[in-house]
Design a protein around this motif. Sequence first.
Motif, PDB file in Angstrom:
ATOM      1  N   GLY A  68       0.794  -1.219   0.000  1.00 58.52           N
ATOM      2  CA  GLY A  68       0.000   0.000   0.000  1.00 58.52           C
ATOM      3  C   GLY A  68       0.825   1.267   0.000  1.00 58.52           C
ATOM      4  O   GLY A  68       0.289   2.364   0.026  1.00 58.52           O
ATOM      5  N   HIS A  69       2.117   1.094   0.003  1.00 56.28           N
ATOM      6  CA  HIS A  69       2.973   2.266   0.126  1.00 56.28           C
ATOM      7  C   HIS A  69       3.157   2.940  -1.228  1.00 56.28           C
ATOM      8  O   HIS A  69       4.118   2.680  -1.954  1.00 56.28           O
ATOM      9  CB  HIS A  69       4.320   1.852   0.700  1.00 56.28           C
ATOM     10  CG  HIS A  69       4.999   2.942   1.458  1.00 56.28           C
ATOM     11  ND1 HIS A  69       4.684   3.255   2.759  1.00 56.28           N
ATOM     12  CD2 HIS A  69       5.946   3.809   1.074  1.00 56.28           C
ATOM     13  CE1 HIS A  69       5.415   4.263   3.150  1.00 56.28           C
ATOM     14  NE2 HIS A  69       6.194   4.619   2.157  1.00 56.28           N
ATOM     15  N   GLU A  70       2.265   3.832  -1.534  1.00 52.77           N
ATOM     16  CA  GLU A  70       2.235   4.465  -2.859  1.00 52.77           C
ATOM     17  C   GLU A  70       3.549   5.171  -3.191  1.00 52.77           C
ATOM     18  O   GLU A  70       3.998   5.186  -4.332  1.00 52.77           O
ATOM     19  CB  GLU A  70       1.115   5.520  -2.913  1.00 52.77           C
ATOM     20  CG  GLU A  70      -0.141   5.144  -2.160  1.00 52.77           C
ATOM     21  CD  GLU A  70      -1.135   4.435  -3.055  1.00 52.77           C
ATOM     22  OE1 GLU A  70      -1.139   4.740  -4.238  1.00 52.77           O
ATOM     23  OE2 GLU A  70      -1.865   3.554  -2.559  1.00 52.77           O
ATOM     24  N   ARG A  71       4.148   5.748  -2.195  1.00 58.36           N
ATOM     25  CA  ARG A  71       5.268   6.634  -2.483  1.00 58.36           C
ATOM     26  C   ARG A  71       6.485   5.904  -3.034  1.00 58.36           C
ATOM     27  O   ARG A  71       7.404   6.538  -3.560  1.00 58.36           O
ATOM     28  CB  ARG A  71       5.639   7.401  -1.218  1.00 58.36           C
ATOM     29  CG  ARG A  71       4.545   8.382  -0.814  1.00 58.36           C
ATOM     30  CD  ARG A  71       4.916   9.168   0.410  1.00 58.36           C
ATOM     31  NE  ARG A  71       6.072  10.023   0.190  1.00 58.36           N
ATOM     32  CZ  ARG A  71       6.672  10.702   1.145  1.00 58.36           C
ATOM     33  NH1 ARG A  71       6.223  10.621   2.367  1.00 58.36           N
ATOM     34  NH2 ARG A  71       7.708  11.458   0.878  1.00 58.36           N
ATOM     35  N   SER A 124       6.645   4.372  -5.613  1.00 57.77           N
ATOM     36  CA  SER A 124       6.703   4.553  -7.060  1.00 57.77           C
ATOM     37  C   SER A 124       7.500   5.804  -7.413  1.00 57.77           C
ATOM     38  O   SER A 124       8.087   5.892  -8.485  1.00 57.77           O
ATOM     39  CB  SER A 124       5.287   4.646  -7.619  1.00 57.77           C
ATOM     40  OG  SER A 124       4.642   5.783  -7.090  1.00 57.77           O
ATOM     41  N   ARG A 125       7.518   6.758  -6.503  1.00 56.89           N
ATOM     42  CA  ARG A 125       8.295   7.960  -6.778  1.00 56.89           C
ATOM     43  C   ARG A 125       9.794   7.707  -6.666  1.00 56.89           C
ATOM     44  O   ARG A 125      10.609   8.565  -6.965  1.00 56.89           O
ATOM     45  CB  ARG A 125       7.915   9.074  -5.811  1.00 56.89           C
ATOM     46  CG  ARG A 125       6.520   9.622  -6.039  1.00 56.89           C
ATOM     47  CD  ARG A 125       6.148  10.790  -5.135  1.00 56.89           C
ATOM     48  NE  ARG A 125       7.270  11.548  -4.586  1.00 56.89           N
ATOM     49  CZ  ARG A 125       7.883  12.541  -5.205  1.00 56.89           C
ATOM     50  NH1 ARG A 125       7.480  12.919  -6.387  1.00 56.89           N
ATOM     51  NH2 ARG A 125       8.876  13.164  -4.638  1.00 56.89           N
ATOM     52  N   ARG A 147       8.340  -0.440  -8.092  1.00 58.90           N
ATOM     53  CA  ARG A 147       6.961  -0.775  -8.360  1.00 58.90           C
ATOM     54  C   ARG A 147       6.732  -2.234  -8.015  1.00 58.90           C
ATOM     55  O   ARG A 147       7.279  -3.130  -8.656  1.00 58.90           O
ATOM     56  CB  ARG A 147       6.625  -0.511  -9.825  1.00 58.90           C
ATOM     57  CG  ARG A 147       5.128  -0.502 -10.051  1.00 58.90           C
ATOM     58  CD  ARG A 147       4.798   0.067 -11.416  1.00 58.90           C
ATOM     59  NE  ARG A 147       4.160  -0.923 -12.233  1.00 58.90           N
ATOM     60  CZ  ARG A 147       4.258  -0.984 -13.556  1.00 58.90           C
ATOM     61  NH1 ARG A 147       5.004  -0.101 -14.194  1.00 58.90           N
ATOM     62  NH2 ARG A 147       3.645  -1.912 -14.235  1.00 58.90           N
ATOM     63  N   HIS A 153      -4.524  -3.711  -2.131  1.00 52.30           N
ATOM     64  CA  HIS A 153      -4.115  -2.434  -2.703  1.00 52.30           C
ATOM     65  C   HIS A 153      -3.911  -2.558  -4.219  1.00 52.30           C
ATOM     66  O   HIS A 153      -2.869  -2.144  -4.741  1.00 52.30           O
ATOM     67  CB  HIS A 153      -2.835  -1.930  -2.037  1.00 52.30           C
ATOM     68  CG  HIS A 153      -3.017  -1.626  -0.580  1.00 52.30           C
ATOM     69  ND1 HIS A 153      -3.838  -0.634  -0.105  1.00 52.30           N
ATOM     70  CD2 HIS A 153      -2.495  -2.209   0.519  1.00 52.30           C
ATOM     71  CE1 HIS A 153      -3.802  -0.616   1.207  1.00 52.30           C
ATOM     72  NE2 HIS A 153      -2.995  -1.556   1.624  1.00 52.30           N
ATOM     73  N   ASP A 154      -4.861  -3.173  -4.865  1.00 44.75           N
ATOM     74  CA  ASP A 154      -4.844  -3.291  -6.326  1.00 44.75           C
ATOM     75  C   ASP A 154      -3.764  -4.221  -6.872  1.00 44.75           C
ATOM     76  O   ASP A 154      -3.450  -4.180  -8.057  1.00 44.75           O
ATOM     77  CB  ASP A 154      -4.675  -1.919  -7.002  1.00 44.75           C
ATOM     78  CG  ASP A 154      -5.891  -1.053  -6.756  1.00 44.75           C
ATOM     79  OD1 ASP A 154      -6.979  -1.617  -6.536  1.00 44.75           O
ATOM     80  OD2 ASP A 154      -5.747   0.176  -6.766  1.00 44.75           O
TER      81      ASP A 154
END
Lengths: 237, 237
Positions: B106-109, B111-112, B116, B133-134
């Motif tokens: 779930g850790h979106e960040r 990707s920055r 991935r 989380h998708d």
Amino acid sequence: MKPEKHLPGGAIPQASLRRLPQYHHYLVELEAKGVSRVSTSLIGRELNLVPVQVRKDLQYTGIVGRPKTGYEVKELIQTIESFLGWNNVNEAFLVGAGNLGTALLGHERFSRFGLRIVAAFDTDAAKIGSWIHDKAVLPLDKLPELAGRMGIHLGIITAPAEVAQSVADRMIEAGIQAIWNFAPVRLRVPERIFVHNEDLYSSLASLSWKLAARFHTGLRHESDDLAEPEPQRSVQE
Amino acid sequence: MKPEKHLPGGAIPQASLRRLPQYHHYLVELEAKGVSRVSTSLIGRELNLVPVQVRKDLQYTGIVGRPKTGYEVKELIQTIESFLGWNNVNEAFLVGAGNLGTALLGHERFSRFGLRIVAAFDTDAAKIGSWIHDKAVLPLDKLPELAGRMGIHLGIITAPAEVAQSVADRMIEAGIQAIWNFAPVRLRVPERIFVHNEDLYSSLASLSWKLAARFHTGLRHESDDLAEPEPQRSVQE
DNA sequence: TGCCTTTCGATATATCTTTATCGGGTATGA
DNA sequence: TCATACCCGATAAAGATATATCGAAAGGCA
């Protein structure tokens, strides 16, 4: 009590401190298998370390071994646990009931190593009042009062980077003495406060740098094209 | 095996590598504030480091500054990102869809920062087939085939310690080259594989040792009773 | 019992990391 | 234009950590 060159009771390299739990883990395995004695060569073989280093690390705990036989597994486990303070319970407050916070709250095994997370705090009204893994999620404002009353001296920050500093400030006001910080920020705290940063992005840096370097240099490696002198020793840290 | 003094293309102390993301984080903040130039003294003041050290770290990335003005913030950010390989995406497989695994998924960040996580794997039938989380949770047996087909070269292990080694073995068979290991085990892997251990128990050791030491010695501290010569420099790592 | 091998503990050496120092360049302000 | 303060880059020193070496002790075995 006077700080000598090598503090009698209390100085140890961070690196050694990091390895002790690894020894501990292996020793517990050994004990489960019924092994009663262990040598540093054996530990070293298992953990990819040279025996001398293992011996040095163990010496910091004060344990003494015997030539030829090595150390008593049971005694060694005990010594490490007591050296690390895993015998007494540290109660902690966690701030930031997000994904990571939830994971930590659910990590039962911490209790075997002297850590007990007592409650979680958040500012999100949707979370406040709920229970995560049997721990209450409370409003952050309550932290100072509760920390004082319950004598909590350890804080865990799993909040976003933007608020980490202010969370830390509140914790310190509340009398907390050590902080386990999972936010990617270097906290500014008074000298007496001990902060341990768990920076995932730093780890990520090691990984991606290594991967990038590998591709840039065409899989080149210092030792790839040499007959390796030492056995199988992998790059770890 | 005569490694030069300073490896030409690609050697950097682990410690420096750990600090670079911290610089990066601060620099992004600065950029957001509209600051265009920065000096190592400024960075050092912010992160509690001496300017020389910051300068040394930055030099590993190859950036050059100018006397009196320092470095261009934008350029410095770019340089760090490219040095760390954060420009190209690393796709990863995660094994162990427990609490921690869920958190990472779930850790979106991430990707920055070039990471991935493509899919999760588990052996628990109850989890397989679900989405976290998708990201799909797939049976572990599918990992080798998929990793090969998708060209995945990074594996994340959030599985229990007991199975971590076997998970690693499978990953390596599948062609994975680097492993981010969250299990408290020292993995035995071939030389060519890069492993980064994220041992929470080691961190816990630092914390509990520190807390224990503090109580044993009655809150005593090297510098507690001295007028502190340097500014506010807290104990961190 | 006596020899041989293993292993600890201590000391010494090598390596790695951090901190200090110095020279030179550059913006700022008189 | 010139003086000054600041900051980078390079080199050197200091400090911390890891590895090598050696003597002595202890078990195994002939």
